[in-house]
Structures are given as C-alpha cells and as structure tokens.
Design a protein around this motif. Sequence first.
Motif, mmCIF file in Angstrom:
data_model
loop_
_atom_site.group_PDB
_atom_site.id
_atom_site.type_symbol
_atom_site.label_atom_id
_atom_site.label_comp_id
_atom_site.label_asym_id
_atom_site.label_seq_id
_atom_site.Cartn_x
_atom_site.Cartn_y
_atom_site.Cartn_z
ATOM 1 N N GLY A 78 0.875 -1.153 -0.006
ATOM 2 C CA GLY A 78 0.127 0.009 0.030
ATOM 3 C C GLY A 78 0.758 1.442 -0.175
ATOM 4 N N GLU A 79 0.341 2.534 -0.026
ATOM 5 C CA GLU A 79 1.068 3.762 -0.042
ATOM 6 C C GLU A 79 1.912 3.887 1.237
ATOM 7 N N GLY A 80 1.574 3.222 2.265
ATOM 8 C CA GLY A 80 2.136 3.470 3.346
ATOM 9 C C GLY A 80 3.489 2.675 3.442
ATOM 10 N N GLY A 81 3.678 1.766 2.490
ATOM 11 C CA GLY A 81 4.968 1.026 2.455
ATOM 12 C C GLY A 81 6.073 1.679 1.623
ATOM 13 N N MET A 82 5.706 2.980 1.285
ATOM 14 C CA MET A 82 6.617 3.611 0.442
ATOM 15 C C MET A 82 7.918 4.126 1.133
ATOM 16 N N LYS A 83 7.609 4.334 2.603
ATOM 17 C CA LYS A 83 8.614 4.463 3.312
ATOM 18 C C LYS A 83 9.849 3.511 3.247
ATOM 19 N N PHE A 84 9.557 2.448 2.786
ATOM 20 C CA PHE A 84 10.744 1.403 2.833
ATOM 21 C C PHE A 84 11.178 1.406 1.567
ATOM 22 N N PHE A 85 10.655 1.905 0.416
ATOM 23 C CA PHE A 85 11.323 1.989 -1.053
ATOM 24 C C PHE A 85 12.890 2.117 -1.161
ATOM 25 N N PRO A 86 13.305 2.974 -0.374
ATOM 26 C CA PRO A 86 14.806 2.940 -0.510
ATOM 27 C C PRO A 86 15.638 1.670 -0.214
#
Length: 249
Positions: A78-86
């Motif tokens: 979900g969009e909240g998982g973008m914090k783990f993109f790096p």
Amino acid sequence: MADPIHQFQIVPLLPLGQIGERHLDFTNSGFYMLLSVGITAALMLGATASRRIVPGRIQSIAEICYEFVADTIRNTIGEGGMKFFPLVFSLFMFILVSNVVGLIPYMFTVASQIIVTVALALLVFFTVIIYGFYRNGLGFFRLFVPHGIPIYILPLIVFIEVLSFLSRPISHSVRLFANMLAGHITLKVFAGFVTMLAAFGLVGWVGAVLPLGLTVALTALELLVAFLQAYVFAILTCIYLNDAIHPGH
C-alpha cells in the motif's frame, strides 16, 4: 573438463590486516559487490544528472526500475509502504546488477555465496521485527494469532506461525543462492562439453553444435532468472514488511 565449482572460489585480492590468527582480506566477492553498487549508483546518478522531458536511454532504464519497484510496493503493502522504498529498491537493484554481472564470462556471481544471501535476508528479517515492535508494540504478536481459529487448536497454529516466521531468512536466502548456484554450474558444464568436443577436430566441432546451442539458450534463460530472482527477493521483502505494518491476519 574444467571444474564447474571453481568459479565460486573466494580469492583474496588485498590483505587488510590480521586479528589473532584470522587474516582479513579484500576478496573478489567484495570487489564484485562494490562493482555492483558502483554500477547501480552510476546508473541512477547518470539518469538524474541531466533529466529531460523526453528521457534518453539511461534515464528511461532508471525510470522503469524506479516505477517497477514503486508499483510492486504499492500493490503489496500500500501507499504506506513507500517509506521502505529505499530498502526494497536497493536490494532489488543490487541483486539484479550483481546477477547480470555474474553472467559475463570470467566474472564472479555474488549471489552464489550463501553468506551474502543470508546477510541480505537477515537485514530484511530484523527490519521487520524492529519496525513491527516500533509501530505496533506488543500488538505485533497478532501476526502469530490468526483470526477465527478455534481455541483448542490455537497453540498448534501459533507454534506453526512462529516456526514459519523464524524460517523466513532460510527460505529467503537459500532460494536466491540455490538458483544462481545451480544455473551457473549448468552453464559451466555445457560450456565444458563444447571445449571438450572441439578438441576432437572436425567431428568434434559438429558434435559441439548441440551443447553450444544449449549453452546459448541457457544463457538467455539465466538472464531471465537473474531478473526473476531479484524480483522474487524484492516482493518477498514487501510481503514480510507488510506483516510489520499490518500484523493482524
């Protein structure tokens, strides 16, 4: 025929020091890990150095990789998982680039070393645990207690869930390691048949056509496997991180 296992040998390149009786060396494995990081950094920095409305080849490759990983995270967490993109993007690109580099003749395949894949898997494993408790506190234990389970079989289910969770680093690392190891051994064996048969003159050259064709086909297959294994590692990382963000079943 050349030993197909020889290609995975760790070779010291530069002595760094000694601790007790243990020698510290900069090895070929370390060199190719740095090379993979360097290629990835050069790709991304080169793509962003001169951004254009109509992207060039380098920028297009970088944007495709970025959007591919971003879409994978959004669809899985979900969009909240973008914090783990790096984290996910770094793992995906490192594995992909190192796998492709390893397909070049006389190069070294980093993912063929179990210690490397275990280190990557443990990085994901401890990230899930630390962030899971940071975000949910003791509520993270809901991960091991599925909803709707009858109370009389709940202890068995909890035991299975805990065992499954603890085995994640094993399956996460061995899958990548085994696929890269087996693929390169197979390539080396068929390539060895080509050189062995070619030594018998004209008849040998004719007989070498089949293993040569199989070697070319396997190389193309391994190129696909190089991407698929990077993708599988990345999407499993997303699935595990989703458990840290949403521990309830």
